[in-house]
Design a protein around this motif. Structure first.
Motif, mmCIF file in Angstrom:
data_model
loop_
_atom_site.group_PDB
_atom_site.id
_atom_site.type_symbol
_atom_site.label_atom_id
_atom_site.label_comp_id
_atom_site.label_asym_id
_atom_site.label_seq_id
_atom_site.Cartn_x
_atom_site.Cartn_y
_atom_site.Cartn_z
ATOM 1 N N THR A 186 47.677 46.330 47.846
ATOM 2 C CA THR A 186 48.223 47.652 48.179
ATOM 3 C C THR A 186 49.627 47.858 47.610
ATOM 4 N N GLN A 187 50.150 46.897 46.853
ATOM 5 C CA GLN A 187 51.559 46.943 46.475
ATOM 6 C C GLN A 187 51.837 47.671 45.164
ATOM 7 N N GLY A 188 50.813 48.112 44.468
ATOM 8 C CA GLY A 188 51.067 48.826 43.222
ATOM 9 C C GLY A 188 51.491 47.888 42.115
ATOM 10 N N MET A 189 52.596 48.202 41.473
ATOM 11 C CA MET A 189 53.058 47.444 40.315
ATOM 12 C C MET A 189 53.951 46.278 40.723
ATOM 13 N N ARG A 190 53.426 45.457 41.637
ATOM 14 C CA ARG A 190 54.217 44.301 42.073
ATOM 15 C C ARG A 190 53.356 43.408 42.944
ATOM 16 N N GLN A 191 53.870 42.176 43.166
ATOM 17 C CA GLN A 191 53.388 41.281 44.215
ATOM 18 C C GLN A 191 54.623 40.592 44.764
ATOM 19 N N GLY A 192 55.031 40.988 45.959
ATOM 20 C CA GLY A 192 56.234 40.418 46.553
ATOM 21 C C GLY A 192 57.455 40.707 45.709
ATOM 22 N N ASN A 193 58.176 39.643 45.333
ATOM 23 C CA ASN A 193 59.379 39.802 44.524
ATOM 24 C C ASN A 193 59.083 39.898 43.036
ATOM 25 N N ASP A 194 57.827 39.722 42.662
ATOM 26 C CA ASP A 194 57.435 39.875 41.263
ATOM 27 C C ASP A 194 57.159 41.354 41.020
ATOM 28 N N VAL A 195 58.029 41.988 40.257
ATOM 29 C CA VAL A 195 57.974 43.435 40.096
ATOM 30 C C VAL A 195 57.670 43.803 38.651
ATOM 31 N N GLY A 196 56.756 44.729 38.468
ATOM 32 C CA GLY A 196 56.436 45.220 37.138
ATOM 33 C C GLY A 196 54.947 45.417 36.961
ATOM 34 N N THR A 197 54.577 46.145 35.926
ATOM 35 C CA THR A 197 53.175 46.452 35.681
ATOM 36 C C THR A 197 52.346 45.205 35.402
ATOM 37 N N GLN A 198 52.982 44.130 34.950
ATOM 38 C CA GLN A 198 52.233 42.903 34.653
ATOM 39 C C GLN A 198 51.679 42.249 35.917
ATOM 40 N N TYR A 199 52.169 42.663 37.100
ATOM 41 C CA TYR A 199 51.735 42.068 38.366
ATOM 42 C C TYR A 199 50.780 42.976 39.144
ATOM 43 N N ARG A 200 50.245 43.985 38.514
ATOM 44 C CA ARG A 200 49.354 44.909 39.215
ATOM 45 C C ARG A 200 48.009 44.247 39.516
ATOM 46 N N SER A 201 47.280 44.860 40.425
ATOM 47 C CA SER A 201 45.979 44.355 40.861
ATOM 48 C C SER A 201 44.875 45.056 40.074
ATOM 49 N N ALA A 202 44.010 44.253 39.437
ATOM 50 C CA ALA A 202 42.967 44.854 38.601
ATOM 51 C C ALA A 202 41.785 43.910 38.454
ATOM 52 N N ILE A 203 40.620 44.518 38.250
ATOM 53 C CA ILE A 203 39.385 43.785 37.993
ATOM 54 C C ILE A 203 38.746 44.374 36.741
ATOM 55 N N TRP A 204 38.409 43.507 35.787
ATOM 56 C CA TRP A 204 37.651 43.927 34.614
ATOM 57 C C TRP A 204 36.308 43.202 34.655
ATOM 58 N N CYS A 205 35.243 43.974 34.746
ATOM 59 C CA CYS A 205 33.901 43.431 34.911
ATOM 60 C C CYS A 205 33.183 43.346 33.567
ATOM 61 N N THR A 206 32.264 42.399 33.481
ATOM 62 C CA THR A 206 31.470 42.260 32.260
ATOM 63 C C THR A 206 30.024 42.688 32.453
ATOM 64 N N THR A 207 29.614 42.969 33.684
ATOM 65 C CA THR A 207 28.261 43.449 33.956
ATOM 66 C C THR A 207 28.323 44.613 34.928
ATOM 67 N N SER A 208 27.284 45.443 34.888
ATOM 68 C CA SER A 208 27.231 46.573 35.823
ATOM 69 C C SER A 208 27.085 46.092 37.258
ATOM 70 N N GLU A 209 26.418 44.939 37.443
ATOM 71 C CA GLU A 209 26.263 44.381 38.784
ATOM 72 C C GLU A 209 27.618 43.969 39.359
ATOM 73 N N GLN A 210 28.456 43.356 38.528
ATOM 74 C CA GLN A 210 29.813 43.021 38.975
ATOM 75 C C GLN A 210 30.570 44.278 39.381
ATOM 76 N N PHE A 211 30.445 45.319 38.576
ATOM 77 C CA PHE A 211 31.162 46.566 38.856
ATOM 78 C C PHE A 211 30.734 47.157 40.192
ATOM 79 N N MET A 212 29.440 47.194 40.433
ATOM 80 C CA MET A 212 28.944 47.743 41.694
ATOM 81 C C MET A 212 29.386 46.893 42.882
ATOM 82 N N THR A 213 29.342 45.565 42.712
ATOM 83 C CA THR A 213 29.776 44.676 43.787
ATOM 84 C C THR A 213 31.253 44.867 44.077
ATOM 85 N N ALA A 214 32.072 44.934 43.025
ATOM 86 C CA ALA A 214 33.517 45.108 43.200
ATOM 87 C C ALA A 214 33.827 46.426 43.893
ATOM 88 N N THR A 215 33.132 47.486 43.504
ATOM 89 C CA THR A 215 33.377 48.799 44.101
ATOM 90 C C THR A 215 33.012 48.806 45.584
#
Length: 211
Positions: free
Chosen positions: A120-149
């Protein structure tokens, strides 16, 4: 530049012509080449803050065949760690997780992901601040995508019940999005540096209320 804002493609760093990690490179824990292929495996790419501790979480998970750290989701080709830290590449610190779905289902991989950082922190994790610390998932299958969603929706409800805000985790397909391996010193970093920087930003909220 504000490191909490995504850089635009036209303002991103130009990057390099060659990868920053030369092959062959061997995983410090498993001994396998990082470019080894595993039959009947699946791969998913997970960004959850500093990739050192995140990678260790997954290489210690039974059923995970290989891990690697790198940069993903930005615009700069073959970026260096120093470039990523400027916020001018658009990349997030990312763990590539290759696993055997017969021994560890995608649901378990994603549960580990969700429960071991604060999505829920956006572009950070704790004291680590910046877009490099954002939360993201990149899926390689449609099944992964549906499960993640589906899991994101369930976890969001639990987070709201616990007093947290809206999740900022993005879920995308990896097709056409390059994953750039990070430098050798970042691969399996905590294996060589067991007392290295490894903050834990877990919320303490479980995916299921009965979990």
């Amino acid at each position: 530049m504000n490191k909490n804002e995504m850089v635009s493609p036209e303002n991103a760093l130009p990057g390099g012509r060659t990868p920053v990690l030369a092959m062959p490179f061997f995983h410090r824990v498993t001994g396998d080449r990082l470019d080894r292929s595993f039959p009947h495996s699946e791969t998913i790419y997970l960004a959850m803050g500093c990739f050192w501790g995140a990678e260790k979480l997954f290489w210690n998970t039974e059923g995970v065949l290989q891990t690697a750290v790198g940069y993903m989701g930005g615009f700069t080709p073959n970026p260096t760690y120093r470039e990523v830290c400027t916020g001018r590449t658009g990349h997030a610190e990312t763990v590539r997780v290759t696993y055997d779905p017969k021994h560890v289902p995608t649901t378990e991989i994603l549960t580990l992901f969700l429960e071991n950082h604060d999505p829920t922190q956006g572009m950070r994790q704790g004291n680590d601040v910046g877009t490099q610390y954002r939360s993201a998932i990149w899926c390689t299958t449609s099944e992964q995508f549906m499960t993640a969603t589906t899991l994101k929706g369930s976890y969001q409800a639990n987070l709201l019940t616990a007093g947290y805000g809206e999740m900022t985790t993005t879920i995308s397909m990896s097709h056409g999005i390059e994953f750039y391996l990070a430098e050798a010193e970042h691969q399996q970093y905590l294996e060589d540096n067991p007392f290295g920087y490894c903050p834990v930003h877990a919320t303490g909220v479980c995916l299921a209320l009965t979990h």
